[in-house]
Design a protein around this motif. Structure first.
Motif, PDB file in Angstrom:
ATOM      1  N   LYS A 157       0.782  -1.070  -0.117  1.00 29.57           N
ATOM      2  CA  LYS A 157      -0.003  -0.098   0.140  1.00 29.57           C
ATOM      3  C   LYS A 157       0.911   1.208   0.154  1.00 29.57           C
ATOM      4  O   LYS A 157       0.533   2.083  -0.763  1.00 29.57           O
ATOM      5  CB  LYS A 157      -1.003   0.037   1.161  1.00 29.57           C
ATOM      6  CG  LYS A 157      -1.869   1.142   0.979  1.00 29.57           C
ATOM      7  CD  LYS A 157      -2.879   1.137   2.530  1.00 29.57           C
ATOM      8  CE  LYS A 157      -3.777   2.051   2.293  1.00 29.57           C
ATOM      9  NZ  LYS A 157      -3.497   3.545   1.976  1.00 29.57           N
TER      10      LYS A 157
ATOM     11  N   CYS B  69       4.162   1.549  -0.956  1.00 29.25           N
ATOM     12  CA  CYS B  69       4.626   1.746  -2.146  1.00 29.25           C
ATOM     13  C   CYS B  69       3.677   2.186  -3.225  1.00 29.25           C
ATOM     14  O   CYS B  69       4.136   3.108  -3.915  1.00 29.25           O
ATOM     15  CB  CYS B  69       5.314   0.331  -2.572  1.00 29.25           C
ATOM     16  SG  CYS B  69       6.744  -0.027  -1.428  1.00 29.25           S
ATOM     17  N   ALA B  70       2.712   1.655  -3.191  1.00 24.53           N
ATOM     18  CA  ALA B  70       1.638   2.112  -4.543  1.00 24.53           C
ATOM     19  C   ALA B  70       1.206   3.412  -4.191  1.00 24.53           C
ATOM     20  O   ALA B  70       1.270   4.223  -4.978  1.00 24.53           O
ATOM     21  CB  ALA B  70       0.360   1.211  -4.365  1.00 24.53           C
ATOM     22  N   ASP B  71       1.131   3.947  -2.806  1.00 24.87           N
ATOM     23  CA  ASP B  71       0.517   5.206  -2.633  1.00 24.87           C
ATOM     24  C   ASP B  71       1.869   6.318  -2.968  1.00 24.87           C
ATOM     25  O   ASP B  71       1.352   7.565  -3.526  1.00 24.87           O
ATOM     26  CB  ASP B  71       0.016   5.333  -1.380  1.00 24.87           C
ATOM     27  CG  ASP B  71      -1.269   4.675  -0.957  1.00 24.87           C
ATOM     28  OD1 ASP B  71      -2.041   4.411  -1.764  1.00 24.87           O
ATOM     29  OD2 ASP B  71      -1.649   4.384   0.370  1.00 24.87           O
ATOM     30  N   GLU B  72       3.005   6.036  -2.558  1.00 24.71           N
ATOM     31  CA  GLU B  72       4.068   6.819  -2.828  1.00 24.71           C
ATOM     32  C   GLU B  72       4.873   6.702  -4.205  1.00 24.71           C
ATOM     33  O   GLU B  72       5.818   7.381  -4.384  1.00 24.71           O
ATOM     34  CB  GLU B  72       5.214   6.772  -1.587  1.00 24.71           C
ATOM     35  CG  GLU B  72       4.402   7.306  -0.115  1.00 24.71           C
ATOM     36  CD  GLU B  72       5.348   7.208   0.931  1.00 24.71           C
ATOM     37  OE1 GLU B  72       6.267   6.724   0.751  1.00 24.71           O
ATOM     38  OE2 GLU B  72       4.606   7.529   1.949  1.00 24.71           O
ATOM     39  N   GLY B  73       4.533   5.584  -4.986  1.00 22.73           N
ATOM     40  CA  GLY B  73       5.129   5.550  -6.062  1.00 22.73           C
ATOM     41  C   GLY B  73       6.722   5.044  -6.021  1.00 22.73           C
ATOM     42  O   GLY B  73       7.475   5.258  -6.705  1.00 22.73           O
ATOM     43  N   HIS B  74       7.026   4.252  -4.841  1.00 17.92           N
ATOM     44  CA  HIS B  74       8.245   3.611  -4.779  1.00 17.92           C
ATOM     45  C   HIS B  74       8.104   2.083  -5.089  1.00 17.92           C
ATOM     46  O   HIS B  74       6.929   1.599  -5.026  1.00 17.92           O
ATOM     47  CB  HIS B  74       8.658   3.845  -3.201  1.00 17.92           C
ATOM     48  CG  HIS B  74       8.825   5.423  -3.360  1.00 17.92           C
ATOM     49  ND1 HIS B  74       9.322   6.242  -4.189  1.00 17.92           N
ATOM     50  CD2 HIS B  74       8.449   6.044  -1.986  1.00 17.92           C
ATOM     51  CE1 HIS B  74       9.513   7.256  -3.354  1.00 17.92           C
ATOM     52  NE2 HIS B  74       8.708   7.265  -2.308  1.00 17.92           N
ATOM     53  N   THR B  75       9.251   1.425  -5.007  1.00 13.47           N
ATOM     54  CA  THR B  75       9.352  -0.324  -5.211  1.00 13.47           C
ATOM     55  C   THR B  75       9.664  -0.655  -3.836  1.00 13.47           C
ATOM     56  O   THR B  75       9.724  -2.094  -3.520  1.00 13.47           O
ATOM     57  CB  THR B  75       9.959  -0.643  -6.506  1.00 13.47           C
ATOM     58  OG1 THR B  75      11.358  -0.139  -6.187  1.00 13.47           O
ATOM     59  CG2 THR B  75       9.415  -0.274  -7.856  1.00 13.47           C
TER      60      THR B  75
ATOM     61  N   CYS C  89      11.611  -4.594   0.006  1.00 10.92           N
ATOM     62  CA  CYS C  89      10.974  -4.548  -1.141  1.00 10.92           C
ATOM     63  C   CYS C  89      10.323  -6.033  -1.625  1.00 10.92           C
ATOM     64  O   CYS C  89      10.771  -7.133  -1.158  1.00 10.92           O
ATOM     65  CB  CYS C  89      11.461  -3.912  -2.469  1.00 10.92           C
ATOM     66  SG  CYS C  89      12.966  -5.098  -2.916  1.00 10.92           S
TER      67      CYS C  89
ATOM     68  N   GLU D  39      12.514  -3.903 -11.420  1.00 12.80           N
ATOM     69  CA  GLU D  39      13.238  -2.682 -11.542  1.00 12.80           C
ATOM     70  C   GLU D  39      14.869  -2.627 -12.064  1.00 12.80           C
ATOM     71  O   GLU D  39      15.092  -1.757 -12.649  1.00 12.80           O
ATOM     72  CB  GLU D  39      13.195  -2.112 -10.150  1.00 12.80           C
ATOM     73  CG  GLU D  39      13.886  -0.270 -10.049  1.00 12.80           C
ATOM     74  CD  GLU D  39      14.047  -0.045  -8.696  1.00 12.80           C
ATOM     75  OE1 GLU D  39      13.475   0.990  -8.211  1.00 12.80           O
ATOM     76  OE2 GLU D  39      14.345  -0.848  -7.751  1.00 12.80           O
TER      77      GLU D  39
END
Length: 329
Positions: free
Chosen positions: A254, A256-262, A309, A317
């Motif tokens: 959640k 990672c998806a909200d903040e655009g990270h992996t 991750c 990535e």
């Protein structure tokens, strides 16, 4: 004129049988339901001599509300006279003998979202007698599903109907619904989701919720919060490793998806998970180590920070970075 329930000739005065009696017949319609408890009208097809075959009797009990009209049932219980509502059959044990007619099958389908009385009536009219049962029990050939002949049934709805029928249609057990809706507080949609997954895994619904409730997150419309609510209702310990691990995976995905990270720093992951569960950081750290051992997450060190991750995202990535570097040479 409705046939009398009691056979006055066999008992002399139409008095109530003193012992537990067994009835077999068809549930006609519900009068009222509350979760799985219900009052319904029942058509008697087999009964002891004190009770008239062909009579319609009011039945009351803890699993009556869980059964769709049209189901063939075997009941055990006692006849009683309610001071206000009159003669009733109080159900002590109910055995669902399954859906044995097209009319019963159409009534069962009313349980599905998007299938109302009008559509159920169309099914019975287009497939009279036992034809509807034959249609539901026969897998369609490619592109030729008889259900698609019915106005209001799209390809998607036909698939939902068939999947539900194949998983819980004829093997439906009202005790399962009483446990899921009554004891665990699930909605009808949630209960059906559990029944489908349990059928797919070939386990009892109670076993699924007690041993692997977070597998529900595999289903569409289920996330950790909903699965966790159900798991706790089913008796899951708040500090159980399975709960801590599922929560950590949910937080990782959640955030990672909200903040655009992996990836997420180990410190942040533990903090967010502790906040979600109001739990212990030490126990969450233990759950994280377990996830690493199971290769469900991976930990790497970058710029002096430990990052957590998803292994698949990490590899994807890295592949993208290698491609970019090759392209800039």
């Amino acid at each position: 004129m409705a046939r009398a329930v009691l056979n006055a000739g066999s008992s002399g005065n139409g008095s109530l049988p003193a012992d537990v009696v067994s009835l077999q017949g068809t549930l006609l319609r519900h009068r009222t339901t509350r979760n799985t408890w219900g009052i319904a009208q029942f058509h008697v097809e087999q009964a002891p001599e004190e009770i008239n075959v062909g009579a319609e009797v009011t039945v009351v009990g803890g699993t009556v509300g869980a059964v769709a009209p049209g189901a063939s049932l075997k009941l055990e219980g006692r006849l009683e006279r309610h001071p206000r509502w009159g003669l009733q059959f109080k159900v002590e044990r109910l055995e669902n003998l399954g859906v044995r007619s097209g009319w019963a099958a159409a009534n069962w389908l009313l349980r599905l979202e998007g299938v109302g009385r009008v559509l159920a009536d169309r099914l019975v009219c287009n497939f009279p007698g036992d034809q509807l049962l034959e249609v539901l029990n026969t897998p369609p050939s490619d592109g030729d599903d008889p259900l698609l002949q019915i106005q209001g049934i799209s390809a998607g709805k036909a698939q939902v109907i068939r999947e539900s029928w194949s998983t819980i249609g004829q093997s439906f057990n009202p005790d399962h619904l009483r446990y899921l809706e009554g004891d665990c507080g699930l909605t009808r949609w949630e209960a059906q989701s559990v029944l489908k997954l349990a059928s797919r895994q070939r386990v009892e619904p109670r076993e699924l919720l007690e041993q692997d409730p977070y597998s529900l997150t595999e289903l569409r419309g289920w996330g950790f919060p909903r699965a966790d609510r159900v798991a706790l209702k089913a008796g899951m310990d708040r500090d159980a490793p399975a709960r801590l691990e599922a929560a950590a995976l949910y937080v990782l995905a959640k955030v990672c998806a909200d903040e655009g990270h992996t990836a997420l720093s180990q410190k942040e992951l533990i903090r967010h998970t502790v906040e979600l569960l109001a739990g212990s950081g030490e126990k969450v750290f233990g759950a994280l180590r377990s996830l690493v051992e199971k290769t469900l997450v991976m930990v790497s060190e970058e710029d002096g920070r430990l990052l957590v991750c998803n292994p698949d995202l990490y590899l994807a990535e890295r592949q993208i970075l290698r491609g970019v570097r090759r392209g800039t040479r």
